[in-house]
Design an enzyme around this catalytic site. Structure first.
Site, PDB file in Angstrom:
ATOM      1  N   CYS A  53     -37.583 -44.087  38.541  1.00 40.26           N
ATOM      2  CA  CYS A  53     -37.085 -43.668  39.854  1.00 40.26           C
ATOM      3  C   CYS A  53     -37.340 -42.182  40.069  1.00 40.26           C
ATOM      4  O   CYS A  53     -37.202 -41.385  39.146  1.00 40.26           O
ATOM      5  CB  CYS A  53     -35.576 -43.927  39.947  1.00 40.26           C
ATOM      6  SG  CYS A  53     -35.163 -45.569  40.493  1.00 40.26           S
ATOM      7  N   ARG A  69     -39.503 -45.383  33.208  1.00 38.68           N
ATOM      8  CA  ARG A  69     -39.109 -44.280  32.335  1.00 38.68           C
ATOM      9  C   ARG A  69     -38.800 -44.776  30.921  1.00 38.68           C
ATOM     10  O   ARG A  69     -39.168 -44.142  29.940  1.00 38.68           O
ATOM     11  CB  ARG A  69     -37.884 -43.598  32.943  1.00 38.68           C
ATOM     12  CG  ARG A  69     -37.302 -42.525  32.068  1.00 38.68           C
ATOM     13  CD  ARG A  69     -36.248 -41.746  32.786  1.00 38.68           C
ATOM     14  NE  ARG A  69     -35.526 -40.885  31.885  1.00 38.68           N
ATOM     15  CZ  ARG A  69     -35.987 -39.743  31.393  1.00 38.68           C
ATOM     16  NH1 ARG A  69     -37.188 -39.324  31.728  1.00 38.68           N
ATOM     17  NH2 ARG A  69     -35.264 -39.018  30.579  1.00 38.68           N
ATOM     18  N   ASP A  73     -24.879 -42.625  39.209  1.00 39.03           N
ATOM     19  CA  ASP A  73     -25.357 -43.842  39.881  1.00 39.03           C
ATOM     20  C   ASP A  73     -24.434 -44.282  41.017  1.00 39.03           C
ATOM     21  O   ASP A  73     -24.808 -45.090  41.849  1.00 39.03           O
ATOM     22  CB  ASP A  73     -25.442 -44.995  38.860  1.00 39.03           C
ATOM     23  CG  ASP A  73     -26.229 -44.598  37.650  1.00 39.03           C
ATOM     24  OD1 ASP A  73     -27.445 -44.646  37.703  1.00 39.03           O
ATOM     25  OD2 ASP A  73     -25.603 -44.191  36.647  1.00 39.03           O
ATOM     26  N   ARG A  76     -37.056 -35.487  35.238  1.00 38.04           N
ATOM     27  CA  ARG A  76     -36.823 -36.490  34.196  1.00 38.04           C
ATOM     28  C   ARG A  76     -37.751 -36.364  32.981  1.00 38.04           C
ATOM     29  O   ARG A  76     -38.458 -37.302  32.609  1.00 38.04           O
ATOM     30  CB  ARG A  76     -36.883 -37.903  34.772  1.00 38.04           C
ATOM     31  CG  ARG A  76     -35.941 -38.092  35.929  1.00 38.04           C
ATOM     32  CD  ARG A  76     -35.803 -39.520  36.336  1.00 38.04           C
ATOM     33  NE  ARG A  76     -34.889 -40.262  35.482  1.00 38.04           N
ATOM     34  CZ  ARG A  76     -34.653 -41.550  35.616  1.00 38.04           C
ATOM     35  NH1 ARG A  76     -35.268 -42.238  36.537  1.00 38.04           N
ATOM     36  NH2 ARG A  76     -33.799 -42.174  34.824  1.00 38.04           N
ATOM     37  N   PRO A  77     -37.757 -35.183  32.365  1.00 39.23           N
ATOM     38  CA  PRO A  77     -38.580 -35.020  31.166  1.00 39.23           C
ATOM     39  C   PRO A  77     -37.967 -35.764  29.973  1.00 39.23           C
ATOM     40  O   PRO A  77     -36.834 -36.240  30.044  1.00 39.23           O
ATOM     41  CB  PRO A  77     -38.544 -33.510  30.928  1.00 39.23           C
ATOM     42  CG  PRO A  77     -37.311 -33.033  31.598  1.00 39.23           C
ATOM     43  CD  PRO A  77     -36.972 -34.001  32.689  1.00 39.23           C
ATOM     44  N   ILE A  78     -38.733 -35.856  28.874  1.00 35.20           N
ATOM     45  CA  ILE A  78     -38.184 -36.484  27.659  1.00 35.20           C
ATOM     46  C   ILE A  78     -38.188 -35.487  26.497  1.00 35.20           C
ATOM     47  O   ILE A  78     -38.329 -35.866  25.334  1.00 35.20           O
ATOM     48  CB  ILE A  78     -38.909 -37.799  27.285  1.00 35.20           C
ATOM     49  CG1 ILE A  78     -40.419 -37.587  27.101  1.00 35.20           C
ATOM     50  CG2 ILE A  78     -38.656 -38.882  28.301  1.00 35.20           C
ATOM     51  CD1 ILE A  78     -41.098 -38.772  26.403  1.00 35.20           C
ATOM     52  N   LYS A  84     -28.763 -54.101  34.273  1.00 32.08           N
ATOM     53  CA  LYS A  84     -30.146 -53.606  34.310  1.00 32.08           C
ATOM     54  C   LYS A  84     -30.418 -52.653  33.156  1.00 32.08           C
ATOM     55  O   LYS A  84     -31.441 -52.768  32.469  1.00 32.08           O
ATOM     56  CB  LYS A  84     -30.409 -52.886  35.640  1.00 32.08           C
ATOM     57  CG  LYS A  84     -31.747 -52.147  35.643  1.00 32.08           C
ATOM     58  CD  LYS A  84     -31.909 -51.220  36.832  1.00 32.08           C
ATOM     59  CE  LYS A  84     -31.293 -49.881  36.651  1.00 32.08           C
ATOM     60  NZ  LYS A  84     -32.160 -48.749  36.360  1.00 32.08           N
ATOM     61  N   ASN A  85     -29.505 -51.690  32.955  1.00 28.34           N
ATOM     62  CA  ASN A  85     -29.809 -50.630  31.988  1.00 28.34           C
ATOM     63  C   ASN A  85     -29.657 -51.072  30.531  1.00 28.34           C
ATOM     64  O   ASN A  85     -29.857 -50.284  29.621  1.00 28.34           O
ATOM     65  CB  ASN A  85     -28.989 -49.367  32.284  1.00 28.34           C
ATOM     66  CG  ASN A  85     -29.527 -48.675  33.528  1.00 28.34           C
ATOM     67  OD1 ASN A  85     -30.644 -48.955  33.971  1.00 28.34           O
ATOM     68  ND2 ASN A  85     -28.734 -47.779  34.114  1.00 28.34           N
ATOM     69  N   ARG A 122     -36.039 -53.426  41.842  1.00 25.12           N
ATOM     70  CA  ARG A 122     -36.108 -52.941  40.450  1.00 25.12           C
ATOM     71  C   ARG A 122     -34.809 -53.245  39.708  1.00 25.12           C
ATOM     72  O   ARG A 122     -34.831 -53.445  38.497  1.00 25.12           O
ATOM     73  CB  ARG A 122     -36.294 -51.411  40.410  1.00 25.12           C
ATOM     74  CG  ARG A 122     -37.618 -50.928  40.913  1.00 25.12           C
ATOM     75  CD  ARG A 122     -37.714 -49.436  40.702  1.00 25.12           C
ATOM     76  NE  ARG A 122     -37.922 -49.190  39.280  1.00 25.12           N
ATOM     77  CZ  ARG A 122     -38.736 -48.287  38.782  1.00 25.12           C
ATOM     78  NH1 ARG A 122     -39.431 -47.518  39.595  1.00 25.12           N
ATOM     79  NH2 ARG A 122     -38.858 -48.119  37.491  1.00 25.12           N
TER      80      ARG A 122
HETATM   81  N1  EPU Z   1     -33.075 -34.973  30.633  1.00 29.86           N
HETATM   82  C1  EPU Z   1     -33.940 -33.975  30.262  1.00 29.86           C
HETATM   83  N2  EPU Z   1     -34.637 -34.143  29.094  1.00 29.86           N
HETATM   84  C2  EPU Z   1     -34.496 -35.239  28.307  1.00 29.86           C
HETATM   85  C3  EPU Z   1     -33.600 -36.239  28.685  1.00 29.86           C
HETATM   86  C4  EPU Z   1     -32.887 -36.081  29.865  1.00 29.86           C
HETATM   87  O1  EPU Z   1     -34.096 -32.979  30.952  1.00 29.86           O
HETATM   88  O2  EPU Z   1     -35.178 -35.317  27.268  1.00 29.86           O
HETATM   89  C5  EPU Z   1     -32.301 -34.798  31.873  1.00 29.86           C
HETATM   90  C6  EPU Z   1     -32.669 -35.861  32.911  1.00 29.86           C
HETATM   91  O3  EPU Z   1     -33.804 -35.476  33.650  1.00 29.86           O
HETATM   92  C7  EPU Z   1     -31.396 -35.912  33.727  1.00 29.86           C
HETATM   93  C8  EPU Z   1     -30.296 -35.697  32.687  1.00 29.86           C
HETATM   94  O4  EPU Z   1     -30.934 -35.030  31.598  1.00 29.86           O
HETATM   95  O5  EPU Z   1     -31.380 -34.890  34.664  1.00 29.86           O
HETATM   96  C9  EPU Z   1     -29.644 -36.967  32.175  1.00 29.86           C
HETATM   97  O6  EPU Z   1     -30.650 -37.820  31.655  1.00 29.86           O
HETATM   98  P1  EPU Z   1     -30.334 -39.114  30.781  1.00 29.86           P
HETATM   99  O7  EPU Z   1     -31.342 -39.132  29.683  1.00 29.86           O
HETATM  100  O8  EPU Z   1     -28.897 -39.173  30.417  1.00 29.86           O
HETATM  101  O9  EPU Z   1     -30.614 -40.271  31.840  1.00 29.86           O
HETATM  102  P2  EPU Z   1     -31.658 -41.446  31.726  1.00 29.86           P
HETATM  103  O10 EPU Z   1     -31.557 -42.030  30.384  1.00 29.86           O
HETATM  104  O11 EPU Z   1     -32.966 -41.012  32.236  1.00 29.86           O
HETATM  105  C10 EPU Z   1     -30.043 -43.347  32.368  1.00 29.86           C
HETATM  106  C11 EPU Z   1     -30.052 -44.462  33.358  1.00 29.86           C
HETATM  107  C12 EPU Z   1     -29.772 -43.897  34.736  1.00 29.86           C
HETATM  108  C13 EPU Z   1     -28.407 -43.248  34.713  1.00 29.86           C
HETATM  109  C14 EPU Z   1     -28.376 -42.158  33.622  1.00 29.86           C
HETATM  110  C15 EPU Z   1     -26.990 -41.588  33.424  1.00 29.86           C
HETATM  111  C16 EPU Z   1     -31.589 -46.040  32.448  1.00 29.86           C
HETATM  112  C17 EPU Z   1     -32.903 -46.720  32.577  1.00 29.86           C
HETATM  113  N3  EPU Z   1     -31.341 -45.116  33.351  1.00 29.86           N
HETATM  114  O12 EPU Z   1     -31.067 -42.461  32.762  1.00 29.86           O
HETATM  115  O13 EPU Z   1     -29.718 -45.010  35.618  1.00 29.86           O
HETATM  116  O14 EPU Z   1     -28.178 -42.647  35.957  1.00 29.86           O
HETATM  117  O15 EPU Z   1     -28.775 -42.704  32.357  1.00 29.86           O
HETATM  118  O16 EPU Z   1     -26.143 -42.559  32.896  1.00 29.86           O
HETATM  119  O17 EPU Z   1     -30.784 -46.351  31.582  1.00 29.86           O
HETATM  120  C18 EPU Z   1     -30.148 -46.174  37.585  1.00 29.86           C
HETATM  121  O18 EPU Z   1     -29.693 -47.175  37.015  1.00 29.86           O
HETATM  122  O19 EPU Z   1     -30.416 -46.138  38.817  1.00 29.86           O
HETATM  123  C19 EPU Z   1     -30.404 -44.974  36.805  1.00 29.86           C
HETATM  124  C20 EPU Z   1     -31.160 -43.963  37.228  1.00 29.86           C
END
Ligand code: EPU
Length: 445
Positions: free
Chosen positions: A116, A92, A307, A121-123, A22-23, A421
């Protein structure tokens, strides 16, 4: 809205073929924005997150078609720079279009990303890094959009303050066509990132992971089309391994990737799970006698991934002793606990004392809302029973499904669209292992 009716207490036995990751699959279509030639992607799982991303790209003028599990996608005429709110806010990863849009067209307007509900989950880390590459990005709270522009993206050194999986991918996708060399320090290590990188390199990109957490990208002028097969989903493998052991059954997993599951396999073994590596890509999961309690702290990959903690909690509800799970990556990923408690699980929250929480946790410590807890204690073993439960996010969904599969009686699971999803036709595949699951569609209700 669909729901599942699950009659439990049946061991799962048989063969499970893991679908495409998925990811990777939900993000890889974005590469179509980087080339005017066709991109062909095999092993695409038919899950709604992939369809959401295709809608995002379609809103920009990208054409796609899925035949079987192959995606044909081509950006003939990107006509739009705005991802509509109702399309982008569902996913996201829709923010991934920022880099390619800025690199090629100099403008992009994307809604605040959704996905989710597992925390704020900010960017901010993505935005800061793109800004360092020359973009100007402003969030307008009046319209809910990020407004981004860049005359030219330039390579630079990005040092992520904390791990970010999608943030690392965002910068890779921006840097491949940027001017000069980009170095990402503290880059995330998830295997899914390297799959994206391998595909981009086949298109002519120059990306190297030169150290475990350092990626170097030399910008190129243009990228070609590509045909690529995406990796299998290791989170799905974990879900199935846990379901096999929790139900007392034996499941042989095809398309298995033990090389990317080291932390999980070590915990699984410690808990009493049995792992047999039968041949390359084939692993058999079951359990040896009684399960025993474990203490887990989630971490960015290659640690025990966030996860995996929700399904792990079900396994630990069947283990002798007190287990703990400390979630450090997302600040709100225990929505399933209250639902498991309805099924008879004995779980309580607690807050571990951490010397420097801002440094220790992967989320921004300031995003922690009052009343959130970062750890749970699980007492086992308990006999789970049926209940009516509601799913809040994808992994919580898989977790409640496993719980219902090992519980006595018939459970009702609402919010099945969250499972859809990320898991293709999960109920049909579980039924082949002996599960008793019925999907009630809105037509039945
Ligand atoms: N974060 C921030 N600011 C940012 C980016 C991240 O505060 O600019 C925080 C997030 O809110 C979180 C932490 O940092 O608390 C880690 O975030 P990360 O960016 O690593 O995670 P993600 O990219 O949002 C992906 C996967 C997740 C998986 C995580 C960790 C996708 C679509 N999602 O999330 O998968 O848990 O990396 O490997 O790739 C899932 O598959 O169910 C899922 C949620």
């Amino acid at each position: 809205m669909d729901k599942f009716v699950v009659t439990g207490a049946t061991p799962l036995n048989g063969i499970w073929e893991v679908a495409g990751a998925k990811n990777v699959a939900l993000k890889m279509p974005v590469i179509a924005l980087l080339t005017d030639s066709e991109v062909i992607l095999h092993n695409i799982p038919l899950i709604s997150d992939v369809f959401f991303m295709l809608e995002v790209l379609s809103s920009l003028g990208v054409k796609s078609q899925i035949k079987g599990h192959t995606l044909y996608i081509k950006n003939g005429h990107v006509s739009e720079i705005t991802v509509p709110l109702e399309v982008g806010a569902r996913l996201r990863s829709s923010s991934l279009v920022l880099g390619p849009m800025l690199a090629r067209w100099g403008h992009a307007k994307i809604p605040n990303p959704g996905g989710c509900r597992i925390g704020a989950r900010p960017i901010d880390r993505h935005v800061e890094a793109l800004t360092a590459m020359g973009a100007t990005i402003n969030y307008n709270s009046a319209d809910g959009y990020f407004h981004a522009q860049a005359k030219k993206l330039r390579g630079t050194t990005i040092v992520f303050p904390k791990n970010t999986h999608t943030g690392t991918e965002t910068i890779i996708l921006a840097a491949v066509l940027a001017e000069g060399t980009t170095v990402i320090e503290n880059a995330a290590q998830e295997a899914e990132i390297d799959d994206l990188t391998a595909c981009l390199n086949l298109m002519g990109a120059k990306i190297r992971r030169v150290a475990s957490r350092q990626i170097v990208i030399e910008g190129v002028k243009r990228l070609s089309g590509v045909e690529y097969t995406i990796m299998p989903d290791r989170n799905e493998e974990v879900t199935v391994a846990v379901a096999a052991a929790a139900s007392g059954g034996t499941v042989t997993v095809k398309n298995s990737q033990p090389q990317f599951l080291t932390a999980f396999l070590s915990a699984f073994r410690q808990a009493g799970g049995k792992i047999e590596l039968l041949e390359k890509g084939v692993t058999r999961y079951s359990r040896e006698g009684k399960l025993s309690a474990t203490d887990i702290v989630t971490q960015p990959y290659p640690g025990f991934m966030t996860d995996w903690q929700a399904p792990w909690a079900v396994l630990m509800s069947q283990a002798y002793g007190r287990s703990t799970i400390h979630e450090t990556v997302f600040e709100s990923r225990f929505s399933y606990v209250k639902e498991l408690v309805k099924m008879g699980a004995e779980i309580e929250f607690f807050d571990p004392q951490v010397p420097n929480p801002d440094k220790f946790y992967n989320f921004n410590w300031s995003d922690l809302t009052h009343g959130n807890h970062q750890a749970i204690r699980i007492k086992g073993p308990v006999k789970l029973h049926n209940a009516v439960v509601t799913i809040d996010d994808l992994r919580a969904g898989a977790t409640l499904l496993i719980a219902a599969l090992i519980a006595r009686g018939a459970s009702y699971i609402h919010g099945v669209e969250q499972i859809d999803r990320g898991y293709e036709k999960i109920e049909e595949r579980l039924v082949k292992l002996g599960a008793k699951i019925k999907r009630l569609t809105s037509d039945h209700l």
